[in-house]
Design an enzyme around this catalytic site. Structure first.
Site, PDB file in Angstrom:
ATOM      1  N   ILE A 156       0.837  -1.202   0.000  1.00 45.71           N
ATOM      2  CA  ILE A 156       0.000   0.000   0.000  1.00 45.71           C
ATOM      3  C   ILE A 156       0.875   1.257   0.000  1.00 45.71           C
ATOM      4  O   ILE A 156       0.681   2.169  -0.811  1.00 45.71           O
ATOM      5  CB  ILE A 156      -0.943  -0.012   1.230  1.00 45.71           C
ATOM      6  CG1 ILE A 156      -1.928  -1.180   1.125  1.00 45.71           C
ATOM      7  CG2 ILE A 156      -1.686   1.325   1.352  1.00 45.71           C
ATOM      8  CD1 ILE A 156      -2.733  -1.455   2.390  1.00 45.71           C
ATOM      9  N   THR A 233      -4.452   4.886   7.931  1.00 42.94           N
ATOM     10  CA  THR A 233      -5.369   3.901   7.338  1.00 42.94           C
ATOM     11  C   THR A 233      -4.839   2.487   7.589  1.00 42.94           C
ATOM     12  O   THR A 233      -5.252   1.548   6.905  1.00 42.94           O
ATOM     13  CB  THR A 233      -5.538   4.117   5.814  1.00 42.94           C
ATOM     14  OG1 THR A 233      -4.262   3.966   5.192  1.00 42.94           O
ATOM     15  CG2 THR A 233      -6.114   5.474   5.477  1.00 42.94           C
ATOM     16  N   SER A 234      -3.904   2.332   8.557  1.00 39.26           N
ATOM     17  CA  SER A 234      -3.316   1.002   8.760  1.00 39.26           C
ATOM     18  C   SER A 234      -4.093   0.246   9.845  1.00 39.26           C
ATOM     19  O   SER A 234      -5.042  -0.473   9.531  1.00 39.26           O
ATOM     20  CB  SER A 234      -1.836   1.123   9.091  1.00 39.26           C
ATOM     21  OG  SER A 234      -1.625   1.833  10.293  1.00 39.26           O
ATOM     22  N   ARG A 235      -3.723   0.411  11.079  1.00 38.32           N
ATOM     23  CA  ARG A 235      -4.478  -0.159  12.191  1.00 38.32           C
ATOM     24  C   ARG A 235      -4.487   0.877  13.312  1.00 38.32           C
ATOM     25  O   ARG A 235      -3.499   1.583  13.543  1.00 38.32           O
ATOM     26  CB  ARG A 235      -3.843  -1.462  12.702  1.00 38.32           C
ATOM     27  CG  ARG A 235      -4.089  -2.665  11.811  1.00 38.32           C
ATOM     28  CD  ARG A 235      -5.565  -3.095  11.808  1.00 38.32           C
ATOM     29  NE  ARG A 235      -5.803  -4.265  10.961  1.00 38.32           N
ATOM     30  CZ  ARG A 235      -6.174  -4.219   9.683  1.00 38.32           C
ATOM     31  NH1 ARG A 235      -6.350  -3.054   9.074  1.00 38.32           N
ATOM     32  NH2 ARG A 235      -6.399  -5.323   9.010  1.00 38.32           N
ATOM     33  N   ASP A 259      -8.907   6.180   9.236  1.00 39.91           N
ATOM     34  CA  ASP A 259      -9.841   5.169   8.738  1.00 39.91           C
ATOM     35  C   ASP A 259      -9.939   4.021   9.737  1.00 39.91           C
ATOM     36  O   ASP A 259     -10.716   3.100   9.550  1.00 39.91           O
ATOM     37  CB  ASP A 259      -9.368   4.644   7.371  1.00 39.91           C
ATOM     38  CG  ASP A 259     -10.408   3.730   6.718  1.00 39.91           C
ATOM     39  OD1 ASP A 259     -11.594   4.115   6.695  1.00 39.91           O
ATOM     40  OD2 ASP A 259     -10.046   2.636   6.249  1.00 39.91           O
ATOM     41  N   GLU A 264     -11.986   0.337  17.584  1.00 42.13           N
ATOM     42  CA  GLU A 264     -13.048   0.341  16.565  1.00 42.13           C
ATOM     43  C   GLU A 264     -13.943  -0.885  16.625  1.00 42.13           C
ATOM     44  O   GLU A 264     -15.075  -0.853  16.121  1.00 42.13           O
ATOM     45  CB  GLU A 264     -12.441   0.472  15.161  1.00 42.13           C
ATOM     46  CG  GLU A 264     -11.682  -0.766  14.698  1.00 42.13           C
ATOM     47  CD  GLU A 264     -11.159  -0.623  13.270  1.00 42.13           C
ATOM     48  OE1 GLU A 264     -10.518   0.393  12.978  1.00 42.13           O
ATOM     49  OE2 GLU A 264     -11.395  -1.546  12.467  1.00 42.13           O
ATOM     50  N   HIS A 296     -13.271   2.503   8.633  1.00 43.42           N
ATOM     51  CA  HIS A 296     -12.537   1.358   8.073  1.00 43.42           C
ATOM     52  C   HIS A 296     -13.097   0.962   6.701  1.00 43.42           C
ATOM     53  O   HIS A 296     -13.555  -0.169   6.495  1.00 43.42           O
ATOM     54  CB  HIS A 296     -12.569   0.158   9.030  1.00 43.42           C
ATOM     55  CG  HIS A 296     -11.394  -0.757   8.841  1.00 43.42           C
ATOM     56  ND1 HIS A 296     -10.721  -1.335   9.897  1.00 43.42           N
ATOM     57  CD2 HIS A 296     -10.756  -1.189   7.723  1.00 43.42           C
ATOM     58  CE1 HIS A 296      -9.743  -2.089   9.425  1.00 43.42           C
ATOM     59  NE2 HIS A 296      -9.751  -2.011   8.106  1.00 43.42           N
ATOM     60  N   GLN A 297     -13.063   1.912   5.784  1.00 41.20           N
ATOM     61  CA  GLN A 297     -13.588   1.657   4.440  1.00 41.20           C
ATOM     62  C   GLN A 297     -12.501   1.695   3.377  1.00 41.20           C
ATOM     63  O   GLN A 297     -12.805   1.674   2.182  1.00 41.20           O
ATOM     64  CB  GLN A 297     -14.699   2.667   4.107  1.00 41.20           C
ATOM     65  CG  GLN A 297     -14.202   4.112   3.972  1.00 41.20           C
ATOM     66  CD  GLN A 297     -15.308   5.059   3.526  1.00 41.20           C
ATOM     67  OE1 GLN A 297     -16.158   5.443   4.307  1.00 41.20           O
ATOM     68  NE2 GLN A 297     -15.297   5.433   2.244  1.00 41.20           N
ATOM     69  N   PHE A 299     -10.606  -0.477   2.297  1.00 40.66           N
ATOM     70  CA  PHE A 299     -10.612  -1.666   1.420  1.00 40.66           C
ATOM     71  C   PHE A 299     -11.848  -1.716   0.535  1.00 40.66           C
ATOM     72  O   PHE A 299     -11.944  -2.599  -0.324  1.00 40.66           O
ATOM     73  CB  PHE A 299     -10.615  -2.938   2.293  1.00 40.66           C
ATOM     74  CG  PHE A 299     -11.938  -3.164   2.982  1.00 40.66           C
ATOM     75  CD1 PHE A 299     -12.286  -2.445   4.100  1.00 40.66           C
ATOM     76  CD2 PHE A 299     -12.867  -4.057   2.468  1.00 40.66           C
ATOM     77  CE1 PHE A 299     -13.518  -2.620   4.714  1.00 40.66           C
ATOM     78  CE2 PHE A 299     -14.105  -4.246   3.078  1.00 40.66           C
ATOM     79  CZ  PHE A 299     -14.421  -3.521   4.207  1.00 40.66           C
TER      80      PHE A 299
END
Ligand code: NAI
Length: 334
Positions: A156, A233-235, A259, A264, A296-297, A299
């Site tokens: 990524i 946007t990783s974790r 994200d 979450e 978390h979108q 993906f």
């Protein structure tokens, strides 16, 4: 093979069913419930469980699944930080994942957060709908010529670096395994502190590991440029959210795009709009005008969902045929 699919949303059902039609033979049983100690019984009779990022895969859950006869857990994700790898091994459960479905999807979502936060298009959209055409408060900056620090230049991060180079940004990176393509394109690899000091935008594209847990903490925030943008946007747990809130309040962090969020699992992927959010840290984040959160979108593109479904089923088919999935999760401490 009988597969119990947990956290099954309508889109999971649609894409997995379509992929299964092309490669028939698996008996997919969809369950909306998350995998958790109270829901493991839904896997009764299944040889495989298919799980997503906020399903619980800790020791009690894995032991309960093994006792029911489950032999394979097929993750519909690349990340596997939520799995107790040692417990899975001890329980005799094989693990597989989807290592790469569409790295472009997540890289492009990181860019969407950067552009939206910078040019405040989300706020402009709301204003214009209300008949408010004032520009005050919407000022951004040119991305051209800015320095972006990419932490993690794997699948990524390397794509994001290429996209940012296309914008005319100077890209610096931090990764124990530099990417040859990034090096060839002139990306400079730095230690973490110099990267933080040099970057107008810091973006996190590394996995969550023991080494990256709370990588961005008070110490790291103090080393960032005043007013820098931070993107994750990783974790969620790669950043210490409380430290980030302190950084936002002090102005050290100029804007924040997320994200993912440490806690979450209690929030994302569900419609909680009629409920009170019990998480005060998350609620505080929502109060900042310079914070943009998506649930978390990263993906969530048609290409990625197609690839996730196809690879997940190919993993299960290979396990059934050869006794080993195509993409096993690396062992404990990997
Ligand atoms: P990858 O494995 O291809 O690349 C990860 C890179 O991070 C590697 O180059 C690795 O050397 C580097 N890295 C490891 N430890 C590091 C450290 N301490 N500091 C800096 N770099 C470090 O993984 P990929 O496919 O690029 O995904 C990265 C992460 O993105 C995943 O682990 C997952 O957590 C997250 N992700 C988020 C999604 C979303 O929807 N928001 C979807 C997919 C992945």
């Amino acid at each position: 093979m009988h597969v119990a699919v947990f956290s099954a949303k309508p889109y999971d059902i649609a894409y997995l069913t379509a992929a299964n039609a092309a490669d028939p033979g698996h008996d997919l049983r969809f369950h909306a419930a998350r995998l958790a100690p109270g829901t493991t019984a839904l896997a009764r009779g299944a040889e495989a469980v298919c799980a997503f990022v906020n399903d619980r895969l800790d020791r009690p859950v894995l032991e309960a699944l093994a006792a029911l006869g489950v032999r394979l857990v097929a993750l519909r994700s690349a990340g596997f930080n939520h799995v107790d790898l040692a417990a899975a091994k001890a329980a005799g459960i094989a693990l597989c994942r989807v290592p790469a479905y569409s790295p472009h999807a997540v890289a492009e979502h990181s860019l969407a957060l950067i552009l939206t936060l910078n040019r405040k298009t989300h706020r402009a959209w709301a204003r214009v709908r209300e008949g408010n055409f004032e520009l005050d408060g919407l000022m951004g900056f040119d991305l051209y010529g800015k320095t972006v620090g990419v932490i993690g230049t794997g699948r990524i991060g390397s794509i994001l670096a290429r996209i940012l180079l296309g914008f005319g940004c100077r890209v610096v990176a931090h990764d124990p395994n530099p990417d040859p393509d990034c090096l060839a394109r002139g990306v400079a690899y730095l230690e973490l502190d110099p990267l933080l000091a040099a970057s107008d935008i810091v973006t996190l594209q590394c996995p969550l590991t023991a080494q990256t847990h709370h990588l961005i903490d008070d110490r790291a925030v103090a080393r960032m440029k005043t007013g820098a943008m931070l993107i994750n946007t990783s974790r969620g747990a790669v950043i210490d959210t409380r430290a980030i809130i302190r950084g936002l309040k002090s102005g050290r962090i100029g804007s924040l795009g997320l994200d993912v969020y440490e806690e979450e699992g209690e929030l994302f992927f569900e419609d909680l709009s009629n409920r009170i959010i019990p998480d005060d840290v998350f609620a505080r984040l929502l109060t900042f005008p310079n914070v943009l959160i998506t649930g978390h979108q990263g993906f969530f593109t048609t290409e990625a969902l197609t690839a996730i479904a196809e690879t997940t089923l190919a993993n299960i088919t290979a396990y059934e045929r050869d006794g080993a999935p195509l993409h096993p999760v690396p062992g404990p401490l990997a």
